[in-house]
Design an enzyme around this catalytic site. Sequence first.
Site, PDB file in Angstrom:
ATOM      1  N   ASP A 101      21.208  46.868  40.709  1.00  0.00           N
ATOM      2  CA  ASP A 101      22.002  47.707  41.621  1.00  0.00           C
ATOM      3  C   ASP A 101      21.357  47.732  42.999  1.00  0.00           C
ATOM      4  O   ASP A 101      20.153  47.493  43.138  1.00  0.00           O
ATOM      5  CB  ASP A 101      22.073  49.151  41.091  1.00  0.00           C
ATOM      6  CG  ASP A 101      22.802  49.241  39.767  1.00  0.00           C
ATOM      7  OD1 ASP A 101      23.596  48.329  39.471  1.00  0.00           O
ATOM      8  OD2 ASP A 101      22.562  50.218  39.039  1.00  0.00           O
ATOM      9  N   LYS A 102      22.154  48.104  43.980  1.00  0.00           N
ATOM     10  CA  LYS A 102      21.640  48.136  45.362  1.00  0.00           C
ATOM     11  C   LYS A 102      20.401  49.031  45.471  1.00  0.00           C
ATOM     12  O   LYS A 102      19.449  48.708  46.179  1.00  0.00           O
ATOM     13  CB  LYS A 102      22.757  48.628  46.298  1.00  0.00           C
ATOM     14  CG  LYS A 102      22.389  48.579  47.752  1.00  0.00           C
ATOM     15  CD  LYS A 102      23.569  48.975  48.623  1.00  0.00           C
ATOM     16  CE  LYS A 102      23.121  49.191  50.057  1.00  0.00           C
ATOM     17  NZ  LYS A 102      24.194  49.720  50.899  1.00  0.00           N
TER      18      LYS A 102
END
Length: 233
Positions: A101-102
């Site tokens: 994920d970011k």
Amino acid sequence: MRLDKYLADAGKGTRSTVKSHIAAGRVRVDGTVIKRPEHKVPADAVVTLDDEAVSAETFQYFLLNKPAGVVSATRDAREKTVLDLLDCDKRRDLFPVGRLDKDTEGLLVITNDGKMSKDLLKPGKHVAKCYYVEADGELPDDAARQFAEGFDIGDERPTAPAELSEGEKEGSWYLTITEGRFHQVKRMFEHFGCHVTYLKRISMGGLTLPEDLKPGAYRKMTEEEIKLLTERG
Ligand code: URA
């Protein structure tokens, strides 16, 4: 890629050795003798040394400590991608093996070896990945047992057995999973009403994030590290 780097990457000697081969007129690119080491070799060029074909490195493997704030994509119109962090001569066909994920940090392999990536991410045959987790809220006393048995997080199937252990710091955990579902670790913690506040991948198969690799830093994988990922049982 520059001609001298092309030859050095292909194992034809150090940069200075290959420069002398080039200066001596022993190197041709698409049949033409080239005497400038900085000559740009087109991607599909045939390079020869003493009339013998030289094949440039076919595959590249990088190990990145992904920092928070960049996306695990090859390109993105608005966001900075993990490939933007690779500030080196790199092939255009590179991609990250799986996604973080970011806001997740940690170990991410970047390669152009599609077969290796496919093998590592095969559904039902995912390699074990260990995450360091910090989360708000309390897990139940029997959480480790529940993670080991698997539970429903709203997908078709319950989660596969996962291994949970306590971290050194209050509210921190190590979780090893063998799947790669969307937001899987966060959703597994949410199942118990716990919100993940920090997430970092620290290993994948036999490969561990080197402690000296700071977030945003990367390096080429060593032969041993590549073997760890490509020669799994
Ligand atoms: N699980 C998550 O929730 N996020 C990640 O980035 C990786 C695993």
